[in-house]
Design an enzyme around this catalytic site. Structure first.
Site, PDB file in Angstrom:
ATOM      1  N   ASP A 243       0.859  -1.186   0.000  1.00 44.16           N
ATOM      2  CA  ASP A 243       0.000   0.000   0.000  1.00 44.16           C
ATOM      3  C   ASP A 243       0.890   1.230   0.000  1.00 44.16           C
ATOM      4  O   ASP A 243       1.968   1.230   0.613  1.00 44.16           O
ATOM      5  CB  ASP A 243      -0.910   0.017   1.231  1.00 44.16           C
ATOM      6  CG  ASP A 243      -2.073  -0.959   1.113  1.00 44.16           C
ATOM      7  OD1 ASP A 243      -2.487  -1.264  -0.019  1.00 44.16           O
ATOM      8  OD2 ASP A 243      -2.573  -1.403   2.162  1.00 44.16           O
TER       9      ASP A 243
ATOM     10  N   ASP B 142      -6.936  -1.420  -4.921  1.00 45.39           N
ATOM     11  CA  ASP B 142      -8.063  -1.103  -4.044  1.00 45.39           C
ATOM     12  C   ASP B 142      -9.005  -0.090  -4.700  1.00 45.39           C
ATOM     13  O   ASP B 142     -10.231  -0.202  -4.585  1.00 45.39           O
ATOM     14  CB  ASP B 142      -7.563  -0.551  -2.709  1.00 45.39           C
ATOM     15  CG  ASP B 142      -6.723  -1.546  -1.932  1.00 45.39           C
ATOM     16  OD1 ASP B 142      -6.924  -2.765  -2.096  1.00 45.39           O
ATOM     17  OD2 ASP B 142      -5.856  -1.097  -1.153  1.00 45.39           O
TER      18      ASP B 142
END
EC number: 3.4.23.36
Length: 165
Positions: A121, A139
């Site tokens: 991330d 995402d």
């Protein structure tokens, strides 16, 4: 030759997966692990972190070993469901776009889980002490795909509404 609907779903999934993996590669090549690069002071940073859990940090705990297998099985089932729903659907370009985004995001994160047993991330938004959990391109694709799938299903005529749009 694959039908147009499969070309849309699989082609978009491949593009999303490539963009996702490319951005993660760039982050890993330029930002040290657990490093931060401020972009908009007090609002947005680029970071290089790992998330062992699901979207937005759900189940992000290092003491849970079974979540790797849970997410692996969930991804395989999601891809199977998307391909099955694509086969069963009739001329739904918005739905095919949604499926491609969701599949590409799921597969992009699966590549990370296989490599690291975690997802890379790097997008970190915050305001003061409030932090939204870091996330990535996969995402974003999954969230946009879920929204488009909802829109496509809502637009379908139902027996209660008749065939009105």
């Amino acid at each position: 030759m694959l039908s147009l609907k499969y070309r849309i779903v699989l082609g978009l999934a491949a593009v999303v997966m490539l963009i996702d993996q490319g951005t993660k590669w760039l982050v890993e090549a330029t930002i040290p692990f657990h490093g931060t690069v401020p972009v908009i002071h007090g609002v947005f940073d680029l970071v290089n972190i790992r998330n062992r859990g699901a979207a937005f940090g759900f189940l992000n705990r290092s003491d849970i070993e079974w979540q790797f297998w849970l997410f692996l099985v969930a991804t395989v089932l999601a891809v199977w469901a998307i391909l099955s729903l694509t086969r069963a659907s009739k001329n739904e370009p918005v739905l095919y776009t949604a499926f491609g985004l969701i599949m590409g995001g799921a597969l992009g994160n699966l590549v990370d889980r296989i490599r690291y047993r975690a997802v890379v991330d790097f997008l970190d938004f915050y305001w003061g002490e409030w932090h939204w959990p870091a996330f990535n391109v996969a995402d974003i694709a999954i969230c946009i795909g879920a929204f488009l799938a909802f829109v496509a299903m809502y637009r379908q005529p139902s027996p209660e509404r008749g065939n009105k749009e």
